[in-house]
Scaffold this motif. Structure first.
Motif, PDB file in Angstrom:
ATOM      1  N   SER A  63       0.808  -1.390   0.004  1.00 44.65           N
ATOM      2  CA  SER A  63      -0.063  -0.041   0.037  1.00 44.65           C
ATOM      3  C   SER A  63       0.864   1.265  -0.094  1.00 44.65           C
ATOM      4  CB  SER A  63      -0.945  -0.024   1.272  1.00 44.65           C
ATOM      5  OG  SER A  63      -1.599   1.371   1.328  1.00 44.65           O
TER       6      SER A  63
ATOM      7  N   THR B 244       0.387   2.606  -3.829  1.00 49.19           N
ATOM      8  CA  THR B 244      -0.270   1.876  -4.804  1.00 49.19           C
ATOM      9  C   THR B 244      -1.559   1.476  -4.450  1.00 49.19           C
ATOM     10  OG1 THR B 244       2.096   1.640  -5.372  1.00 49.19           O
ATOM     11  CG2 THR B 244       0.390   0.133  -6.490  1.00 49.19           C
TER      12      THR B 244
ATOM     13  N   ASP C  39      -1.834   7.613   0.165  1.00 44.63           N
ATOM     14  CA  ASP C  39      -2.732   6.444   0.587  1.00 44.63           C
ATOM     15  C   ASP C  39      -3.933   6.639  -0.004  1.00 44.63           C
ATOM     16  OD1 ASP C  39      -3.498   3.625   1.018  1.00 44.63           O
ATOM     17  OD2 ASP C  39      -3.320   3.914   3.180  1.00 44.63           O
TER      18      ASP C  39
ATOM     19  N   SER D 123      -4.044   7.216  -4.088  1.00 46.58           N
ATOM     20  CA  SER D 123      -3.788   6.256  -4.894  1.00 46.58           C
ATOM     21  C   SER D 123      -5.240   5.572  -5.233  1.00 46.58           C
ATOM     22  CB  SER D 123      -2.680   5.328  -4.385  1.00 46.58           C
ATOM     23  OG  SER D 123      -3.018   4.576  -3.265  1.00 46.58           O
TER      24      SER D 123
HETATM   25 MG    MG Z   1      -3.542   1.902   0.316  1.00 39.98          MG
END
Ligand code: MG
Ligand code: ADP
Length: 320
Positions: free
Chosen positions: A184, A224, A268, A271
């Protein structure tokens, strides 16, 4: 490098499972025992954060909010309250793509044994939207104005944990570290021993061990979102774990979306929002905000090679 009378730098790499993924720490310093202690302290912090934030732990603050906030205001800790405020800002910023109130939709899809019918989806979608969450700053309370609402911090919790871990490491006077919250979010502290940036690989989502491209990170977080590791399979069809709150349906379209920005909570959430809003929206967003970079990976047709789009004015997104 050897210093006369000083110890040689040591590097440790250590990982532990939290929040449904592996948290990995790479720490550099003078003494192994000191680094190991710092790592343990960091892991203990993530464990406590998970206990506060997880929708799967019935005693967590978030589970309590989900159980009761549609009946009366629920007081949460200042830390959780600030995170919810930040989530509300990010929801507005992403035109509602990132939305923690997608929780009921997330639950519906993740436990579905057959594809939900449109009426059921519409009913659950009607409980989605930050406008139905009342955050009262005077007593740190949360209230839902729609029955059956649920919040889910799955798209922001790991970034938040990465930020808190780096703070713990900084307080321990560690100067060089890399924190990975699963696939992540990556968040570095300082610089790697012999370079002016961290070079990070982006995996090819179609071929697990292949590296598709690289990014350089300096004082930024890199997150990501994709569907290749986390999905549900219903009647032989794979559905993403990321839900478009506008439609109530799992997102299709991109192979991967990555965000590069200084705050790991934001990277976070972004994305996820980039994954939902797609290539053109992400281009426009990064054009308006010079401090955000993105990598979007698309595929024209099944069987085609993935195409990497580097977006934004950040020098680091230009690649290595
Ligand atoms: Mg994430
Ligand atoms: P990862 O968990 O791999 O880092 P993301 O950061 O994109 O992936 O977060 C996806 C998770 O966030 C989902 O598993 C779910 O719990 C939750 N979620 C799904 N759709 C949304 C959405 N539209 N907005 C906010 N959170 C979402």
């Amino acid at each position: 490098m050897l210093h006369s009378g000083m110890s040689v730098d040591t590097m440790i790499r250590i990982s532990r499972a939290f929040m449904g993924c592996e948290f990995e720490l790479v720490l550099t310093g003078a003494e192994k025992a000191y680094l190991t202690d710092a790592a343990e302290e960091a892991f203990e912090l993530v464990r406590r954060l998970e206990e506060d934030l997880s929708v799967f732990i019935p005693t967590s603050e978030i589970a309590e909010v989900n159980a009761l906030a549609d009946q009366h205001p629920v007081i949460v800790s200042p830390r959780v309250f600030r995170l919810l405020q930040k989530a509300a800002e990010l929801s507005a910023e992403t035109e509602g793509a990132f939305d923690i109130t997608a929780g009921a939709l997330v639950k519906l899809w993740s436990s579905a044994e057959s594809v939900p019918n449109q009426d059921a989806l519409d009913a659950v979608r009607a409980t989605t939207g930050m406008q139905f969450v009342h955050l009262n700053e005077r007593n740190n309370s949360v209230e839902f104005t729609k029955p059956g609402m649920r919040i889910d911090l799955g798209a922001i919790g790991k970034g938040f944990a990465a930020a808190e871990v780096v703070q713990v490491l900084r307080d321990a006077r560690i100067e060089t570290a890399l924190v990975a919250a699963g696939t992540s979010t990556l968040y570095p502290l300082g610089f790697p021993p012999d370079a002016d940036a961290w070079t990070v690989g982006v995996r090819n989502p179609l071929m697990n061990n292949e590296r598709l491209t690289t990014v350089k990170i300096r004082d930024q977080a890199f997150s990501t979102s994709g569907s290749h590791e986390r999905f549900v399979e219903i009647d032989g069809v794979r559905y993403s774990h990321i839900i478009d709150p506008m439609t109530g349906w799992p997102v299709k379209g991109l192979l991967l979306a990555c965000a590069l920005v200084d705050d790991p909570i934001e990277s976070d959430a972004l994305s996820t929002a980039f994954f939902i809003n797609g290539l053109e929206w992400t281009r426009a967003y990064c054009q308006a905000r010079g401090d955000v970079g993105a990598i979007i990976v698309t595929q024209e047709q099944p069987g085609d090679d993935p195409v990497v789009h580097r977006i934004g004015t950040l020098q680091d997104i230009g690649g290595a």
